[in-house]
Design an enzyme around this catalytic site. Sequence first.
Site, PDB file in Angstrom:
ATOM      1  N   ASP A  18      29.066  71.543  25.583  1.00  0.00           N
ATOM      2  CA  ASP A  18      29.631  70.405  24.856  1.00  0.00           C
ATOM      3  C   ASP A  18      31.152  70.502  24.802  1.00  0.00           C
ATOM      4  OD1 ASP A  18      29.638  68.094  23.425  1.00  0.00           O
ATOM      5  OD2 ASP A  18      28.836  68.949  21.580  1.00  0.00           O
ATOM      6  N   ASN A  66      22.251  60.658  27.368  1.00  0.00           N
ATOM      7  CA  ASN A  66      23.455  60.476  28.186  1.00  0.00           C
ATOM      8  C   ASN A  66      23.378  59.236  29.088  1.00  0.00           C
ATOM      9  OD1 ASN A  66      24.107  64.048  28.682  1.00  0.00           O
ATOM     10  ND2 ASN A  66      24.890  62.650  27.135  1.00  0.00           N
TER      11      ASN A  66
HETATM   12  C1  FPP Z   1      29.232  67.314  27.047  1.00  0.00           C
HETATM   13  O1  FPP Z   1      30.569  66.950  26.867  1.00  0.00           O
HETATM   14  C2  FPP Z   1      28.866  67.493  28.433  1.00  0.00           C
HETATM   15  C3  FPP Z   1      28.028  66.683  29.135  1.00  0.00           C
HETATM   16  C4  FPP Z   1      27.436  65.486  28.561  1.00  0.00           C
HETATM   17  C5  FPP Z   1      27.663  66.951  30.526  1.00  0.00           C
HETATM   18  C6  FPP Z   1      27.704  68.344  31.038  1.00  0.00           C
HETATM   19  C7  FPP Z   1      28.175  68.277  32.431  1.00  0.00           C
HETATM   20  C8  FPP Z   1      29.018  69.138  33.053  1.00  0.00           C
HETATM   21  C9  FPP Z   1      29.515  70.365  32.416  1.00  0.00           C
HETATM   22  C10 FPP Z   1      29.546  68.856  34.426  1.00  0.00           C
HETATM   23  C11 FPP Z   1      28.639  68.948  35.575  1.00  0.00           C
HETATM   24  C12 FPP Z   1      27.531  69.912  35.472  1.00  0.00           C
HETATM   25  C13 FPP Z   1      27.114  70.768  36.447  1.00  0.00           C
HETATM   26  C14 FPP Z   1      25.854  71.557  36.267  1.00  0.00           C
HETATM   27  C15 FPP Z   1      27.869  70.972  37.693  1.00  0.00           C
HETATM   28  P1  FPP Z   1      30.905  65.588  26.124  1.00  0.00           P
HETATM   29  O2  FPP Z   1      31.290  64.604  27.163  1.00  0.00           O
HETATM   30  O3  FPP Z   1      29.771  65.200  25.230  1.00  0.00           O
HETATM   31  O4  FPP Z   1      32.141  66.045  25.276  1.00  0.00           O
HETATM   32  P2  FPP Z   1      32.669  65.411  23.916  1.00  0.00           P
HETATM   33  O5  FPP Z   1      31.566  65.596  22.902  1.00  0.00           O
HETATM   34  O6  FPP Z   1      33.876  66.227  23.619  1.00  0.00           O
HETATM   35  O7  FPP Z   1      32.984  63.974  24.211  1.00  0.00           O
END
Ligand code: FPP
Length: 248
Positions: A18, A66
């Site tokens: 996250d 998501n």
């Molecule tokens: C949360 O950050 C992250 C995600 C929803 C996606 C996770 C994806 C990756 C780390 C990139 C690609 C993955 C791989 C396996 C190569 P957020 O966007 O919810 O952050 P925020 O809460 O700060 O907005």
Amino acid sequence: MMDVDLRKLPRHIAVIMDGNGRWARKHAMGRISGHKKGAEAVRITVRTCREIGIKVLTLYAFSTENWLRPDNEVQALMHLLEEYLRSELHEMLENGIRLTTIGDTEALKEPFKGILRETMAKTSHNREMTLNLALSYGGRDEIIAAIQKLVQDVHSGKLQPQEISKDLFPNYLYTTGLPDPDLLIRTSGEYRISNFLLWQSAYTEFYFTDVLWPDFNREELFRAIAEFQRRERRFGLTSDQIQEEQTS
Ligand code: FPP
């Protein structure tokens, strides 16, 4: 390697990655740049886990919720995942890493879906480590899907209702065959399970850190493992019982 005891490693580590968006905002960048940096943290984490001998690493890469994000962000995430698989295949083969997924992967779109299937097939014989990506995953959906399959088996006479037990049920979950996570890491200062591995995390140790996912690295991983190793896992027993078990 900090205080990590390589003889007492968690067998299965699960991660809620996250904070990509917050990382991007902090650096005055768009959200997608945060995900890109997040993919780099994934590379580092997978390599480190493989290197020290973690057997299963489950990453929450895309939740059922998501799908509700803006279209361009969903597409960018799928694109990053696809790029990740393409760029890492060689390393997975070289290092004995098997790719598996949990979630409603039928909901994923081509070409990503095809590349995913291909990568799983090509790495299926690997035995050193399992990299398990949670994609279009939701814990409650997983439990419901399991119940649907279970009920079908009862209807078809394959299964008797009295055979349903807490040992049998996990065979119907997406994670069938994998051990439950020993350690669950969540980054970016949120203290929630967010519908991740609900059944499987019954006895999991939780580790929360304020570090945003794109800043997660070897050192942060070792910190989490060291903390895990300092905790005493009792599974509902008393400390004395655990000590007896360890010495017997
Ligand atoms: C949360 O950050 C992250 C995600 C929803 C996606 C996770 C994806 C990756 C780390 C990139 C690609 C993955 C791989 C396996 C190569 P957020 O966007 O919810 O952050 P925020 O809460 O700060 O907005």
